[in-house]
Design an enzyme around this catalytic site. Structure first.
Site, PDB file in Angstrom:
ATOM      1  CD  GLU A 291      27.984  39.607  36.542  1.00  0.00           C
ATOM      2  OE1 GLU A 291      27.092  39.957  35.909  1.00  0.00           O
ATOM      3  OE2 GLU A 291      29.120  39.192  36.131  1.00  0.00           O
ATOM      4  CG  HIS A 320      23.458  68.114  48.151  1.00  0.00           C
ATOM      5  ND1 HIS A 320      23.283  69.162  49.272  1.00  0.00           N
ATOM      6  CD2 HIS A 320      24.772  68.337  47.926  1.00  0.00           C
ATOM      7  CE1 HIS A 320      24.379  69.915  49.425  1.00  0.00           C
ATOM      8  NE2 HIS A 320      25.249  69.597  48.702  1.00  0.00           N
ATOM      9  CE  LYS A 433      25.737  36.395  29.505  1.00  0.00           C
ATOM     10  NZ  LYS A 433      26.971  36.031  29.090  1.00  0.00           N
TER      11      LYS A 433
HETATM   12  O1  PA5 Z   1      31.333  39.111  34.149  1.00  0.00           O
HETATM   13  C1  PA5 Z   1      30.853  38.464  33.470  1.00  0.00           C
HETATM   14  O2  PA5 Z   1      31.099  37.285  33.287  1.00  0.00           O
HETATM   15  C2  PA5 Z   1      29.599  38.740  32.973  1.00  0.00           C
HETATM   16  O3  PA5 Z   1      29.133  40.026  33.344  1.00  0.00           O
HETATM   17  C3  PA5 Z   1      29.807  39.066  31.180  1.00  0.00           C
HETATM   18  O4  PA5 Z   1      30.826  39.955  31.227  1.00  0.00           O
HETATM   19  C4  PA5 Z   1      28.577  39.515  30.602  1.00  0.00           C
HETATM   20  O5  PA5 Z   1      27.349  38.696  30.852  1.00  0.00           O
HETATM   21  C5  PA5 Z   1      28.780  39.483  29.002  1.00  0.00           C
HETATM   22  O6  PA5 Z   1      29.266  38.435  28.498  1.00  0.00           O
HETATM   23  P1  PA5 Z   1      29.867  38.098  27.330  1.00  0.00           P
HETATM   24  O7  PA5 Z   1      31.269  38.896  27.536  1.00  0.00           O
HETATM   25  O8  PA5 Z   1      30.331  36.717  27.105  1.00  0.00           O
HETATM   26  O9  PA5 Z   1      29.335  38.608  26.258  1.00  0.00           O
END
Ligand code: PA5
Length: 464
Positions: A291, A320, A433
Site C-alpha cells: 500500500e 516445498h 471503499k
Molecule cells: O493502511 C491503511 O490506511 C488501510 O489499510 C487501512 O488501515 C484500512 O483500509 C482500514 O481503514 P480504517 O482503519 O480507517 O478502518
C-alpha cells in the site's frame, strides 16, 4: 539494536552478475542521503507521526495498561474488529508473542483472554465466531482510524445488537472498546453517543503505520504483553534509522538495495520467516510494502506506476512449494529471510533404537534442523545467483518485535522517499471503499454509483 542484518547475498561478490556492485552505495550517496534527510526531517509531522510512537509518555502508557489489565481479567475472549492496518498489526504481534495455540490452552496456563482478529466480512466466519464466543465474557475492540470502513462498521452493528439482546443495553456498552480518530468519523460519533470507552489515534498515524499506537497497544496490554519493552525496541530501531553511514543503517540500506534491485526487474519482494510465530509478520510487511509503494504517480505528478509486489512465504513449509520458483524461475525477486537465533523451546529428535533408519536426524534438535534448512535455502539461492538478505532476531520477544516493526516502517518510508512517491496515501484503497458505499446505497455516493454502473459488462465475455 538487537537485530542483525546480513546482506552479503545482495552483492555481486556473492551472487555474481545479478548482484549489486560494491561501489553502488558510493555512486548513489547523494540520492541515499536525500532520502534519509527527507524522512528524518518529516518525523512527527504530517503523516509521519508514527515516528513519535516509541516515545509515548509513561503516564499515558500506565493509564492504558491499568484499563486494559482490568479488561484482561474480566474477558474470556478479546476480539479485534478491524481490517488492513487496523488488524494486521494486532494479528502479527499477538501471533508472534503468544503461545502458538493460545486459544486452545486451559485458562490457567493461558493467563490472558482468548484472542481473535476478525478482518473479513465472510458471513460464515462471523457465524463461526458467534458459535464459539460466550458474549457475557467477550469484549470487542472496534478499530478503525477513519471510523467509516464498511467491514468494521458491519461487524460492530451485528455484535453490538447481539450484546444488547443478550446482556441488556447498559452492560453491552461495557463490552465495546473503540479505537478511532478523536472527533472524526461515524464510529467516533456512535461511540460518543453510546458512551463506549474510546482510545484515540493521532491524525498523522496512517493505518499501516499504526501498530505501535493504541491500535496495537490496547490489545497487547489486554493480553498482558509488555508494551513498554516493545516501544523500547522500536526506539532502538528508530535510532539506527538516523545513522548517516548507509552501511550502518539497516532500514536505509535495505530500502536502497530493494529499490536498486527493482531497476533490474526484481519487482517481487518475498518475506520468508523461519518461524511459525512470525508467519503473520509477512502479512504485516506485505500490506506496508504494497500500500505504501504501489503508486501511480510520483511527487511531481508524473505517471510512474511504482511498486514492488510483496509475497509471503514460510520457512521451511514453503521450501516445498515455492523455493523451486525462487531458485530457477525469473530473476525478479528479492528474498528477505527472518531468522531466529534462539527459539523459545528446544525439541530433541528422538534417538529411537527400534527405528533402524534416519540416523542423520536422530539426536539432533528441531532447532538445528530448521536452522540448517534456512541456511541450505540461502545457500541454494546464492548458488543460483538470487538476491537475498537475512534479518536475525536473537529471540522473539516484545523488544525484538518492536524493533522489527519499526525497522519495517522506516525501511518502507526510505524506499518511498527513494522512489519519490507519496508513501502514506492509498488512493487505490479509497476508490474501492467509495464504490462499496455507493453499491450499498450510502447517501452522498449517488454519482459514484452511476460511475460504477456505467462500467461496461459485455455478456459475450461471460461463460455460463
Ligand atoms: O493502511 C491503511 O490506511 C488501510 O489499510 C487501512 O488501515 C484500512 O483500509 C482500514 O481503514 P480504517 O482503519 O480507517 O478502518
Amino acid at each position: 539494536m538487537k537485530l542483525r542484518f546480513d546482506y552479503n547475498n545482495m552483492m555481486e561478490a556473492a551472487i555474481g552478475k545479478h548482484g549489486l556492485k560494491d561501489n553502488v552505495f558510493a555512486k548513489n550517496a547523494a540520492k541515499i542521503e536525500a532520502a534519509r534527510n527527507a524522512v528524518l526531517a518529516a518525523r512527527g509531522k504530517g503523516w509521519q507521526e508514527w515516528c513519535d510512537l516509541p516515545y509515548l509518555p509513561e503516564s499515558e502508557l500506565n493509564e492504558t495498561i491499568a484499563y486494559c489489565e482490568e479488561i484482561g481479567k474480566k474477558a474470556e475472549s478479546f476480539v479485534v474488529l478491524g481490517i488492513g492496518g487496523s488488524a494486521l498489526g494486532p494479528l502479527s504481534v499477538a501471533s508472534a508473542l503468544l503461545h502458538l495455540h493460545h486459544n486452545e490452552l486451559p485458562k490457567a496456563t493461558r493467563k490472558a483472554p482468548k484472542f481473535y482478529v476478525e478482518d473479513n466480512v465472510d458471513p460464515e466466519r462471523m457465524a463461526a465466531l458467534i458459535d464459539v464466543l460466550d458474549l457475557k465474557t467477550s469484549y470487542f475492540n472496534v478499530i478503525t482510524k477513519s471510523g467509516e470502513t464498511s467491514e468494521t462498521l458491519t461487524q460492530f452493528l451485528i455484535l453490538y445488537s447481539m450484546l444488547k439482546e443478550k446482556l441488556g443495553v447498559e452492560e453491552a456498552k461495557k463490552h465495546i472498546i473503540v479505537t478511532t480518530t478523536i472527533g472524526k468519523g461515524t464510529l467516533y460519533n456512535i461511540a460518543e453517543k453510546e458512551g463506549f470507552k474510546i482510545f484515540g489515534l493521532g491524525q498523522g498515524v496512517g493505518g499501516r503505520f499504526s501498530v505501535l499506537s493504541n491500535v496495537g497497544l490496547v490489545p497487547f496490554a489486554v493480553l498482558g504483553l509488555d508494551i513498554k519493552a516493545m516501544l523500547a525496541g522500536a526506539a532502538a530501531a528508530a535510532k539506527s534509522a538516523e545513522e548517516a553511514d548507509v552501511r550502518k543503517n539497516p532500514a536505509l540500506i535495505t530500502a536502497f538495495m530493494q529499490v536498486e534491485s527493482m531497476k533490474s526487474g526484481k519487482n517481487v519482494s518475498v518475506l520468508m520467516p523461519y518461524a511459525d510465530s512470525l508467519k503473520y509478520m509477512a502479512d504485516f510487511y506485505c500490506q506496508l510494502w504494497a500500500e505504501s509503494l504501489g503508486k501511480a504517480v510520483d511527487l511531481k505528478g508524473k505517471e510512474v506506476h511504482a511498486g514492488q509486489t510483496p509475497a509471503k512465504s514460510l520457512g521451511v513449509t514453503d521450501q516445498h512449494s515455492q523455493v523451486q520458483l525462487y531458485t530457477e524461475g525469473p530473476y525478479d525477486k528479492v528474498v528477505t529471510f527472518l531468522a531466529v537465533d534462539n527459539y523459545r523451546t528446544k525439541v530433541v529428535i528422538s534417538d529411537d533404537k527400534d527405528v533402524d533408519a534416519c540416523d542423520f536426524l536422530k539426536g539432533h534438535t528441531m532447532n538445528e534442523l530448521i536452522d540448517a534448512e534456512r541456511k541450505a535455502t540461502e545457500f541454494a539461492l546464492r548458488k543460483a545467483g538470487r538476491s537475498n538478505f537475512t534479518i536475525y532476531l536473537p529471540e522473539v520477544s516484545e523488544e525484538t518485535i518492536g524493533e522489527l516493526l519499526m525497522y519495517f516502517m522506516y525501511e518502507t518510508a526510505f524506499a518511498g522517499a527513494l522512489l519519490n512517491i507519496d508513501t502514506f496515501n492509498q488512493p487505490g484503497v479509497e476508490e474501492g471503499k467509495k464504490a462499496t458505499f455507493a453499491m450499498l446505497g450510502r447517501k452522498g455516493y449517488e454519482a459514484k454509483l452511476q460511475e460504477v454502473n456505467a462500467a461496461a459488462v459485455r455478456p459475450e465475455y461471460i461463460i455460463k
